[in-house]
Enzyme design. Structure first.
Site, PDB file in Angstrom:
ATOM      1  N   HIS A  91       0.854  -1.202   0.000  1.00 62.91           N
ATOM      2  CA  HIS A  91       0.000   0.000   0.000  1.00 62.91           C
ATOM      3  C   HIS A  91       0.886   1.247   0.000  1.00 62.91           C
ATOM      4  O   HIS A  91       1.942   1.263   0.633  1.00 62.91           O
ATOM      5  CB  HIS A  91      -0.924  -0.006   1.232  1.00 62.91           C
ATOM      6  CG  HIS A  91      -1.985   1.037   1.140  1.00 62.91           C
ATOM      7  ND1 HIS A  91      -1.738   2.358   1.412  1.00 62.91           N
ATOM      8  CD2 HIS A  91      -3.285   0.955   0.767  1.00 62.91           C
ATOM      9  CE1 HIS A  91      -2.850   3.048   1.214  1.00 62.91           C
ATOM     10  NE2 HIS A  91      -3.807   2.224   0.830  1.00 62.91           N
ATOM     11  N   GLU A 161      -4.125   2.061  -7.415  1.00 62.07           N
ATOM     12  CA  GLU A 161      -4.477   3.199  -6.575  1.00 62.07           C
ATOM     13  C   GLU A 161      -3.535   4.356  -6.881  1.00 62.07           C
ATOM     14  O   GLU A 161      -2.417   4.415  -6.334  1.00 62.07           O
ATOM     15  CB  GLU A 161      -4.314   2.839  -5.093  1.00 62.07           C
ATOM     16  CG  GLU A 161      -5.273   1.804  -4.607  1.00 62.07           C
ATOM     17  CD  GLU A 161      -5.502   1.946  -3.104  1.00 62.07           C
ATOM     18  OE1 GLU A 161      -6.658   2.135  -2.721  1.00 62.07           O
ATOM     19  OE2 GLU A 161      -4.530   1.898  -2.341  1.00 62.07           O
TER      20      GLU A 161
HETATM   21  P1  PGA Z   1      -9.617   6.047   0.198  1.00 65.41           P
HETATM   22  O1  PGA Z   1      -8.402   5.054   0.505  1.00 65.41           O
HETATM   23  O2  PGA Z   1     -10.765   5.203  -0.315  1.00 65.41           O
HETATM   24  O3  PGA Z   1      -9.936   6.677   1.529  1.00 65.41           O
HETATM   25  O4  PGA Z   1      -9.149   7.011  -0.807  1.00 65.41           O
HETATM   26  C1  PGA Z   1      -8.072   4.028  -0.363  1.00 65.41           C
HETATM   27  C2  PGA Z   1      -6.827   3.346   0.129  1.00 65.41           C
HETATM   28  O5  PGA Z   1      -5.921   4.027   0.654  1.00 65.41           O
HETATM   29  O6  PGA Z   1      -6.679   2.109   0.028  1.00 65.41           O
END
Ligand code: PGA
Length: 245
Positions: A91, A161
């Site tokens: 992450h 992401e």
């Molecule tokens: P968010 O976070 O949905 O609050 O943008 C996603 C993540 O960090 O996995």
């Protein structure tokens, strides 16, 4: 194939009672997607030891060694033996704290060896994206080549992401479903040529500021296999709407 919605609770909530409440709010009615909840370690195993119909559990991180003198770390086998099926690896919030691609790669391999399903997070930062989608694709490709080096062809879950889209980032904004779908298609093509495997072996999720207001626009795209949800996943009514959109 049904969509996969993964809840990344991050360092929330502060009590087990609240954690249990979040889980129980999702039981009792049929859910419109496959759901994986990733609570912090302290609540995770108490939850994953129980049966909650329609819900599966994942960890937010894992260490690569099997056992030994590694204060504070959790092994893949410990997770596996606690009924945990998935683990988020790489992450961006962990990468920011110093996790390198080499560490991500070791974690990923160890998780796969133990029979866990890793959810590998990839995504470019704001500086890269400013240079355009092609630069972002090149960045994500290099990240996957490093993170997946030496990994055998497996059915993998990847979460795309873009770091600038994560809701807690300063000035964050959600990606467009069109750009996210294009990147996700690119990720599938890249993996398919890396592993000489069909594109359909890979599930690729979108993550970053997913809410009940925008989830439908991402999830209706055939390229996007689901969502990784942070902030909105710890508000049960909101999260339920995302699942059942
Ligand atoms: P968010 O976070 O949905 O609050 O943008 C996603 C993540 O960090 O996995």
């Amino acid at each position: 194939m049904s969509k996969l919605i993964v809840a990344n609770w991050k360092m929330n909530p502060p009590t087990f009672r609240e954690a249990e409440k979040l889980v129980k709010a999702l039981t009792g009615s049929r859910l419109g997607a496959r759901v994986v909840l990733c609570p912090p370690f302290v609540w995770l195993t108490d939850l994953s030891h129980k049966e909650y119909p329609g819900l599966e559990f994942g960890a937010q991180d894992v260490f690569w060694e099997k056992s030994g003198a590694y204060t504070g770390e959790i092994s893949p086998l410990m997770l596996k033996n606690s009924g945990v099926k998935y683990v988020i690896v790489g992450h961006s919030e962990r990468r920011r704290l110093g996790e390198t691609d080499e560490m991500v790669n070791r974690k990923l391999k160890a998780a796969l060896r133990a029979g866990l399903k890793p959810i590998l997070c990839v995504g470019e930062g704001r500086d890269v994206r400013r240079r355009g989608l092609v630069a972002a694709k090149n960045f994500v490709k290099r990240q996957m080549q490093k993170d997946l080096a030496g990994v055998g062809a497996k059915s993998l879950v990847i979460a795309y992401e873009p770091v600038w889209a994560i809701s807690t980032e300063k000035g964050s904004r959600v990606d467009t479903p069109e750009d996210a779908a294009e990147m996700i298609q690119f990720i599938k093509e890249t993996l398919s040529s890396m592993f000489h495997a069909s594109r359909f072996m890979f599930r690729v999720l979108y993550g970053g500021s997913v809410t009940s207001g925008n989830a439908g626009r991402f999830l209706k795209r055939p390229e996007i296999d689901g969502a990784l949800v942070g902030g909105a996943s710890i508000r049960s009514a909101e999260f339920k709407k995302i699942i059942n959109n």
